[in-house]
Motif scaffolding. Sequence first.
Motif, short mmCIF file in Angstrom:
data_model
loop_
_atom_site.label_atom_id
_atom_site.label_comp_id
_atom_site.label_asym_id
_atom_site.label_seq_id
_atom_site.Cartn_x
_atom_site.Cartn_y
_atom_site.Cartn_z
N ALA A 22 0.82 -1.21 0.00
CA ALA A 22 0.00 0.00 0.00
C ALA A 22 0.86 1.26 0.00
O ALA A 22 0.39 2.34 -0.36
CB ALA A 22 -0.91 0.01 1.23
N LYS A 23 2.12 1.10 0.41
CA LYS A 23 3.00 2.26 0.54
C LYS A 23 4.40 1.90 0.08
O LYS A 23 4.85 0.76 0.27
CB LYS A 23 3.03 2.72 2.01
N SER A 42 -1.70 2.40 -13.68
CA SER A 42 -2.80 3.05 -12.96
C SER A 42 -2.72 2.82 -11.45
O SER A 42 -3.32 3.57 -10.67
CB SER A 42 -4.15 2.55 -13.49
N ARG A 43 -1.96 1.80 -11.02
CA ARG A 43 -1.86 1.50 -9.59
C ARG A 43 -1.13 2.60 -8.82
O ARG A 43 -1.27 2.70 -7.59
CB ARG A 43 -1.17 0.16 -9.39
N GLN A 63 -1.83 5.61 -8.71
CA GLN A 63 -2.79 6.56 -8.18
C GLN A 63 -3.30 6.20 -6.79
O GLN A 63 -3.72 7.07 -6.03
CB GLN A 63 -3.99 6.68 -9.14
N SER A 64 -3.24 4.91 -6.46
CA SER A 64 -3.80 4.46 -5.19
C SER A 64 -2.74 4.15 -4.13
O SER A 64 -3.07 3.68 -3.04
CB SER A 64 -4.68 3.23 -5.41
N LYS A 65 -1.48 4.40 -4.43
CA LYS A 65 -0.39 4.09 -3.50
C LYS A 65 0.21 5.36 -2.92
O LYS A 65 0.36 6.37 -3.62
CB LYS A 65 0.70 3.28 -4.19
N LYS A 66 0.59 5.30 -1.67
CA LYS A 66 1.31 6.40 -1.06
C LYS A 66 2.80 6.16 -1.27
O LYS A 66 3.32 5.10 -0.93
CB LYS A 66 1.01 6.50 0.43
#
Length: 379
Positions: A127-128, A181-182, A184-187
């Motif tokens: 996720a990060k 595109s992934r 965009q959802s990762k910090k």
Amino acid sequence: MKIVIAPDKFRGSLEATDVCKAIDEGVMRAFPAAVTRSVPLADGGEGTASILTEYTGGRFVPVDVHDPLGRIVGSTYGISGDGLTAFIEMSVASGLSLLSRDEYNPMLTSTYGTGQLIRHALDSGVAKIVLGIGGSATTDGGIGMAAALGYEFYDQKGILLDPVGGSLGQIHRISTDKVDSRLQSKKIVVACDVTNELHGRLGAAYVYGPQKGADDAMVVNLDEGLKNLSRVASEKFEKDYSDYPGAGAAGGLGAGALWFLSAELHPGVNIVMEHTGLEGLVQEADLVISGEGKVDDQTLQGKVIKGLAVLCQKHSVPLAVVCGTLSISPEEAREAGITCAVSVLNKPTTLEQAQKEAFENIRDATFSLVRLFFSGRES
């Protein structure tokens, strides 16, 4: 007495974990009753990912990537014990250490391999991502990294450019049609230990280009290229990061991470201190001992010791520093929040000998420092 041991590596001599051991031995010889806690530190450069991976009980993931010149090389990155965070060092894919001296040429090198590590981490489901950007062989503004993630860079004739430093001045258009595109959802957090802007006399090309093999003509070419990238990227993404502190880090990868990854830039030592829970240990300490190979003006601008000094001042805990070369005055040390700074070298010696005897020198200097600090107390 509680003593926190939190040094950086001594470059060319000892890794931070070994420096911790040397300091701990010195403490125990001087004050056996002390309770010590060791936390190896790093500033975002080499060693950062290893420290964070090990401290979080994580694992290392092997992956083949392209080195700065496009050759396949074995590399690794870390994933935290809970599987949520990836720790990546650009140096293991795009670092100067991967090249021989006669291969240094920032016109030809690329951060493509760093982008491959990021893509592999995305495949791992984190996720990060924490990205350390020290030790680069590149001045490509991060376009190599971006290319590995789907960005495309075209010249005025519509020809796709090779994402290397020498292409920066030819960039006319940036395509995002194939971007992963992934992202965009990762910090994504970038660990950065310098505050240089992207271009100009204090920018990536002029300040760091020569140590990567750039001659005077290359420096001018690369700086103009970074200016061009800034113009095109600022128009494309409607944000100008060229003057952002740290934009010029790692040959402009700092700015590239802001444009292409929507990343956040933070001082590397602060990221490491946060993940290791160092502040809680410092709060309860009677003394903090740190160290690095050289304490100079750069130390005072955001390296490990400066970040630690700020933390120690916050909690009114004295900070002692052992180092190989001490190049700041007592006044500068005091203003920086350093209580005591000592060189481990107590006699004339060669660099080779100093590196060979680093462990013993650090241990003995720590012994003397701790004996003095706790003078009069029972051991």
